[in-house]
Design a protein around this motif. Structure first.
Motif, PDB file in Angstrom:
ATOM      1  N   ALA A  95       5.547  -7.118   6.221  1.00 62.75           N
ATOM      2  CA  ALA A  95       6.202  -8.309   6.771  1.00 62.75           C
ATOM      3  C   ALA A  95       7.645  -8.016   7.162  1.00 62.75           C
ATOM      4  CB  ALA A  95       6.145  -9.452   5.759  1.00 62.75           C
ATOM      5  N   LEU A  96       8.326  -7.147   6.349  1.00 65.56           N
ATOM      6  CA  LEU A  96       9.711  -6.798   6.656  1.00 65.56           C
ATOM      7  C   LEU A  96       9.801  -6.007   7.959  1.00 65.56           C
ATOM      8  CD1 LEU A  96      12.669  -6.783   5.799  1.00 65.56           C
ATOM      9  CD2 LEU A  96      12.197  -4.723   4.450  1.00 65.56           C
ATOM     10  N   LYS A  97       8.831  -5.098   8.186  1.00 67.56           N
ATOM     11  CA  LYS A  97       8.828  -4.336   9.432  1.00 67.56           C
ATOM     12  C   LYS A  97       8.642  -5.258  10.641  1.00 67.56           C
ATOM     13  CE  LYS A  97       7.157   0.083   7.561  1.00 67.56           C
ATOM     14  NZ  LYS A  97       6.043   1.073   7.584  1.00 67.56           N
ATOM     15  N   ASP A  98       7.756  -6.253  10.492  1.00 65.92           N
ATOM     16  CA  ASP A  98       7.552  -7.207  11.596  1.00 65.92           C
ATOM     17  C   ASP A  98       8.846  -7.945  11.923  1.00 65.92           C
ATOM     18  OD1 ASP A  98       4.910  -6.465  11.716  1.00 65.92           O
ATOM     19  OD2 ASP A  98       4.195  -8.122  10.450  1.00 65.92           O
ATOM     20  N   ILE A  99       9.576  -8.341  10.894  1.00 67.66           N
ATOM     21  CA  ILE A  99      10.821  -9.083  11.125  1.00 67.66           C
ATOM     22  C   ILE A  99      11.891  -8.177  11.715  1.00 67.66           C
ATOM     23  CG2 ILE A  99      12.726 -10.256   9.957  1.00 67.66           C
ATOM     24  CD1 ILE A  99      10.764 -11.608   8.180  1.00 67.66           C
ATOM     25  N   ASP A 100      12.002  -6.915  11.190  1.00 67.63           N
ATOM     26  CA  ASP A 100      12.992  -5.986  11.750  1.00 67.63           C
ATOM     27  C   ASP A 100      12.713  -5.699  13.220  1.00 67.63           C
ATOM     28  OD1 ASP A 100      14.250  -5.872   9.341  1.00 67.63           O
ATOM     29  OD2 ASP A 100      13.217  -4.056   8.653  1.00 67.63           O
ATOM     30  N   ARG A 101      11.438  -5.511  13.547  1.00 68.24           N
ATOM     31  CA  ARG A 101      11.059  -5.248  14.935  1.00 68.24           C
ATOM     32  C   ARG A 101      11.354  -6.463  15.812  1.00 68.24           C
ATOM     33  NH1 ARG A 101       6.852  -2.788  13.746  1.00 68.24           N
ATOM     34  NH2 ARG A 101       5.491  -4.622  13.571  1.00 68.24           N
ATOM     35  N   ARG A 108      13.273  -7.766   1.623  1.00 72.06           N
ATOM     36  CA  ARG A 108      13.865  -6.492   1.225  1.00 72.06           C
ATOM     37  C   ARG A 108      13.899  -6.345  -0.294  1.00 72.06           C
ATOM     38  NH1 ARG A 108      18.906  -6.119   5.533  1.00 72.06           N
ATOM     39  NH2 ARG A 108      17.672  -5.275   7.288  1.00 72.06           N
ATOM     40  N   LYS A 109      14.216  -7.420  -0.971  1.00 72.14           N
ATOM     41  CA  LYS A 109      14.216  -7.382  -2.433  1.00 72.14           C
ATOM     42  C   LYS A 109      12.814  -7.113  -2.970  1.00 72.14           C
ATOM     43  CE  LYS A 109      18.191 -10.464  -3.038  1.00 72.14           C
ATOM     44  NZ  LYS A 109      18.639 -11.759  -3.601  1.00 72.14           N
ATOM     45  N   LEU A 110      11.826  -7.772  -2.366  1.00 71.62           N
ATOM     46  CA  LEU A 110      10.448  -7.576  -2.819  1.00 71.62           C
ATOM     47  C   LEU A 110       9.950  -6.178  -2.477  1.00 71.62           C
ATOM     48  CD1 LEU A 110       8.910 -11.032  -1.812  1.00 71.62           C
ATOM     49  CD2 LEU A 110       9.511 -10.248  -4.106  1.00 71.62           C
ATOM     50  N   ALA A 111      10.406  -5.635  -1.326  1.00 68.79           N
ATOM     51  CA  ALA A 111       9.945  -4.319  -0.916  1.00 68.79           C
ATOM     52  C   ALA A 111      10.593  -3.219  -1.745  1.00 68.79           C
ATOM     53  CB  ALA A 111      10.239  -4.096   0.569  1.00 68.79           C
ATOM     54  N   ASP A 112      11.871  -3.380  -2.155  1.00 71.18           N
ATOM     55  CA  ASP A 112      12.547  -2.373  -2.953  1.00 71.18           C
ATOM     56  C   ASP A 112      11.962  -2.291  -4.355  1.00 71.18           C
ATOM     57  OD1 ASP A 112      14.130  -1.839  -0.814  1.00 71.18           O
ATOM     58  OD2 ASP A 112      15.808  -3.086  -1.486  1.00 71.18           O
ATOM     59  N   LYS A 113      11.713  -3.428  -4.942  1.00 69.92           N
ATOM     60  CA  LYS A 113      11.150  -3.449  -6.289  1.00 69.92           C
ATOM     61  C   LYS A 113      10.271  -4.665  -6.416  1.00 69.92           C
ATOM     62  CE  LYS A 113      12.449  -3.443 -11.156  1.00 69.92           C
ATOM     63  NZ  LYS A 113      13.566  -3.473 -12.133  1.00 69.92           N
ATOM     64  N   SER A 171       2.241  -8.271  -3.131  1.00 72.37           N
ATOM     65  CA  SER A 171       2.210  -6.813  -3.231  1.00 72.37           C
ATOM     66  C   SER A 171       3.409  -6.213  -2.504  1.00 72.37           C
ATOM     67  CB  SER A 171       0.910  -6.260  -2.639  1.00 72.37           C
ATOM     68  OG  SER A 171       0.849  -6.517  -1.247  1.00 72.37           O
ATOM     69  N   LYS A 172       3.804  -5.026  -2.950  1.00 73.58           N
ATOM     70  CA  LYS A 172       4.932  -4.361  -2.328  1.00 73.58           C
ATOM     71  C   LYS A 172       4.607  -3.952  -0.895  1.00 73.58           C
ATOM     72  CE  LYS A 172       8.177  -0.575  -3.134  1.00 73.58           C
ATOM     73  NZ  LYS A 172       8.576   0.518  -4.063  1.00 73.58           N
ATOM     74  N   GLU A 173       3.350  -3.513  -0.672  1.00 77.81           N
ATOM     75  CA  GLU A 173       2.952  -3.117   0.673  1.00 77.81           C
ATOM     76  C   GLU A 173       2.995  -4.312   1.625  1.00 77.81           C
ATOM     77  OE1 GLU A 173       1.393  -2.471  -2.051  1.00 77.81           O
ATOM     78  OE2 GLU A 173       1.695  -0.301  -2.290  1.00 77.81           O
ATOM     79  N   GLY A 174       2.514  -5.467   1.169  1.00 80.97           N
ATOM     80  CA  GLY A 174       2.541  -6.662   2.024  1.00 80.97           C
ATOM     81  C   GLY A 174       3.952  -7.075   2.372  1.00 80.97           C
ATOM     82  N   ALA A 175       4.878  -6.962   1.408  1.00 86.12           N
ATOM     83  CA  ALA A 175       6.273  -7.305   1.682  1.00 86.12           C
ATOM     84  C   ALA A 175       6.882  -6.336   2.683  1.00 86.12           C
ATOM     85  CB  ALA A 175       7.066  -7.312   0.380  1.00 86.12           C
TER      86      ALA A 175
END
Length: 812
Positions: A373-379, A429-434, A366-370
């Protein structure tokens, strides 16, 4: 008259003293060869109180004239013979760095020039292999000639010397404890000879005065006699006072020199103690010694130049040590800073690896799950340590002087983990954008369907692979198919490494968690290396090398790179046995629940074995879609051959560790080359005829192990029943050394049979292979071993003949 008799008595005593201290030959008459230490008296004694005369290594010994050598030996032998006329002598001839020619010449010159009663000659022969061999042969042929002139014993080492002379009678150069200094001996001997000359002059003067008194005609009158005695007495007293004054002056000078010599000895002793100073405390002692040296120099010490030189050496050493300590302190401070940075980086990488392992791939659908996970990695990346977050190479710029190869390897591991996190970040990031459909893995087409119950070969996976394969078969481009296989190799490698990390952190690492200590049996905690084997080494290998060179398959799939898998596979039976005992343990269930794994730990422990077998399937697929003339095809073939050879070696070693009953070390037999089951007929030439005939018609089943140096016959045993270990074992039966083995490649009646005979056909083993191909492979390996043995024997024969020729030339 009483004075006259006393004078005669004193003259007689001086004459006896003169005979004791007089020397018939002085050191000045020996042409300076005593100072060159051609020979010396150490003071040691041998058997029957024999005096030891040592002739040390002296390169110009053959250049000494015969007359001078005779003077040296005569001078040294006269010293003990003056007190003990019939004393025996032992000569130690040290020629450990010389040749047989030099030894032969020295022995001949000693036999011609030695003036005393020579009891024994001990020769330390050369230590080099060639000269030692030549000396042994030369002495064997010349021994009778030397023994007729003097007894000679040839010794191999200093240890042999101790069998003839006690340790406390030998100097340190021969492994003894006798204290001897040649320069001190020369000083003492020179003083003794000078004193002897002085005593001789005094004795001659007293003898002349006594003779004058005896020859003087005494007058008849008492008054004249008294006057004459008074005159002579006054004359004698004046001479004695003069000698007394001379003796007092000599004694004062000698006493002062002895005191200064004692001061110098103490100064030298303290100098040697602190000469190798390596700490700050001893630098203070060195400063005290330097001050003491200044005091001795100020008192006009006779060795003032030496004392000043020693003081300058200590001062220079102290300055050098101070500078070295400053540099070392700065170096250690920088190393401490680097280790702190590495510790922070290691902790950050461990947390990052754990974060990647916790992020399940299923939640990225899912886009929300990606995005989460991206926020966790950025943080997490915001808290990266300076060693990894700085734009420039901080390790090479600030810590260049303290970086070691080990630290560079450790930093590379940190960089690999950092790249893994960045790759995950890019993907998310690719999964979160689209939101896109995840890439489906492309499986290689196996030659036969696997029978394992592993999750990698489950029906679900098989269905997916068949659909993907059908889609690929519709493509016409081999390059596209090759890229698909390469993509699967990279993607599955990433998933495999992440699974290894999750097992190491979620199971192995949790064994040290105090919160779960109550769920873990104590016996299991001490056996985690048995349960997990060397899985940490496999993970380190893939994280360090895998992502760096996965693009270059030919470099990656080297046999040397995958040796860690051999150790893991050899430990697998022990791991499975331990798992069967503790599979129901609550600890494993709790860890599986935390990791949200659908499969148990045993399935993940099997993954390295499955992965190893899958590599060769992927390489076959890559080779299949590579054109014959394509660049890199030969390297791919070499990589596939290396992996197949590794699988065979692992399989052979798995069988080898199951051998029981062998008395000895299997590693002494060399590498295991081949193994397999055969039907064997055994015939013994010395056995009864009926037993031999019976053996021809009743084959035995044997499992053969071919090593580089031996061939082992074993009996395969398998346990049956519930709970029994399914791994077969091999009971050792017989061993044939390859140095005594011969083969007959064809046996009448069966193309699958061949003969192995031992010790000139004393024992004959008719071996039947399961197929002709197996027979051909075994015969090829046996021929290779026997051919190499023949080449080795020929090489040894040539070397032996060459050595004999060289020895003959040297003797001639």
């Amino acid at each position: 008259m009483e004075c006259y008799h006393s004078l005669l008595q004193a003259g007689s005593q001086l004459e006896n003293t003169l005979q004791q201290v007089s020397v018939s030959m002085s050191m000045k008459e020996v042409d300076g060869y005593i100072e060159k230490q051609v020979a010396y008296l150490s003071g040691g004694r041998g058997e029957d109180s024999s005096v030891i005369v040592t002739l040390p290594e002296y390169s110009a010994f053959s250049d000494i004239p015969e007359e001078s050598l005779a003077k040296v030996l005569t001078y040294l032998t006269l010293i003990p013979r003056a007190r003990q006329p019939g004393v025996k002598f032992i000569i130690i001839l040290d020629r450990r760095l010389d040749t047989w020619t030099s030894i032969k010449t020295a022995l001949a010159r000693i036999a011609a020039s030695f003036p005393g009663n020579l009891h024994l000659v001990l020769v330390l022969r050369p230590t080099s292999f060639f000269q030692r061999t030549v000396t042994d042969l030369g002495f064997r042929f010349s021994q009778e000639d030397f023994m007729l002139k003097m007894p000679v014993v040839m010794l191999s080492s200093v240890t042999d010397l101790l069998r003839y002379i006690d340790e406390n009678q030998l100097t340190s150069e021969f492994g003894g404890t006798l204290d001897y200094c040649h320069s001190d001996w020369i000083v003492l001997r020179t003083a003794i000879e000078s004193f002897a000359v002085t005593v001789k002059d005094i004795a001659q003067m007293l003898q002349g005065f006594g003779t004058e008194l005896a020859e003087t005609k005494l007058p008849d009158e008492g008054t004249a006699i008294m006057r004459l005695l008074s005159t002579h007495t006054d004359k004698l007293l004046a001479q004695l006072r003069g000698m007394e004054s001379a003796f007092d002056g000599f004694f004062e000078k000698h006493h002062l020199k002895l005191q200064q010599y004692l001061q110098l000895l103490r100064y030298e002793h303290r100098f040697k103690e602190v000469r190798l100073i390596n700490c700050i405390e001893e630098m203070g002692r060195a400063q005290i010694i330097i001050l003491h040296g200044h005091q001795l120099a100020a008192s006009h010490h006779y060795a003032m130049a030496l004392i000043v030189q020693r003081g300058n050496e200590l001062r220079h050493h102290c300055d050098t040590l101070s500078n070295a300590l400053r540099v070392k302190r700065a170096h250690l401070s920088q190393a401490h800073r680097l280790l702190l940075c590495l510790g922070q980086a290691q902790s950050w990488c461990d947390d990052g690896a754990y974060l990647l392992a916790q992020q399940l791939v299923g939640k990225f659908q899912s886009k929300e799950g990606a995005q989460a996970a991206l926020k966790d990695i950025d943080r997490f990346l915001e808290g990266a340590p300076s060693l990894l977050s700085s734009g420039h190479n901080l390790l090479a710029v600030e810590f260049e002087s303290v970086v070691t190869p080990e630290i560079q390897v450790q930093h590379q591991k940190h960089t690999v983990v950092q790249e893994m996190i960045h790759n995950r970040q890019v993907c998310l990031r690719k999964l979160a954008d689209k939101h896109v459909r995840p890439i489906q893995l492309v499986a290689p087409r196996a030659e036969s369907p696997p029978r394992s119950k592993s999750p990698l070969f489950s029906p679900k996976h098989g269905k997916r692979r068949s659909s993907l394969r059908s889609s690929l078969e519709g493509e016409d481009s081999p390059d596209l198919l090759k890229r698909h296989v390469m993509r699967e190799l990279i993607e599955t490698e990433r998933v495999y490494v992440e699974e290894l990390l999750s097992v190491l952190l979620g199971y192995r690492g949790e064994m040290e968690n105090p919160a779960l200590a109550g769920l873990l049996p104590p016996t299991l905690r001490s056996k985690r290396n048995v349960l997990f084997g060397n899985m940490p080494e496999i993970y380190n290998f893939h994280t360090l090398h895998g992502w760096c060179v996965i693009g270059n398959v030919c470099v990656y799939f080297q046999k040397e790179n995958f040796k860690v898998y051999a150790c893991y596979c050899q430990n697998k039976p022990r791991s499975e046995s331990l798992w069967r005992q503790y599979s129901d343990c609550a600890f494993f269930q709790e860890c599986q629940k935390k990791l949200e794994h659908k499969l148990g730990l045993d399935s993940y422990l099997l993954k390295p074995v499955q992965r190893l077998t899958k590599y060769q399937l992927l390489l076959k697929e890559l080779l299949k879609y590579s054109a014959g003339g394509c660049e890199g095809t030969s390297e791919l073939q070499a990589a596939l051959a290396a992996m197949l050879h590794l699988l065979k070696s692992v399989n052979d070693s798995m069988h080898q560790i199951a051998i029981t009953g062998y008395q000895g070390e299997l590693c002494d037999l060399g590498r295991v080359l081949m193994q397999g089951s055969f039907s064997v007929w055994i015939s013994h030439k010395k056995g009864p005829t009926r037993v031999k005939e019976l053996a021809r018609f009743q084959p035995t089943q044997r499992h053969l192990f071919l090593y580089e140096r031996a061939l082992l016959f074993c009996k395969r045993r398998e346990e049956h029943g519930e709970g029994a270990d399914k791994t077969p074992s091999y009971s050792f039966k017989h061993c044939l050394k390859m140095s005594a083995v011969g083969i007959t490649e064809n046996v009448k009646g069966d193309v699958k049979k061949f003969e192995i005979w031992y010790s000139g056909r004393e024992e004959v083993y008719v071996v039947q292979a399961p197929t002709v191909e197996v027979k051909t492979a075994w015969l090829g390996e046996l021929r290779r071993i026997l051919t190499n043995q023949q080449k080795l024997l020929k090489g040894l024969d040539v070397a032996h003949i060459t050595l004999q020729s060289a020895l003959r030339k040297e003797l001639v």
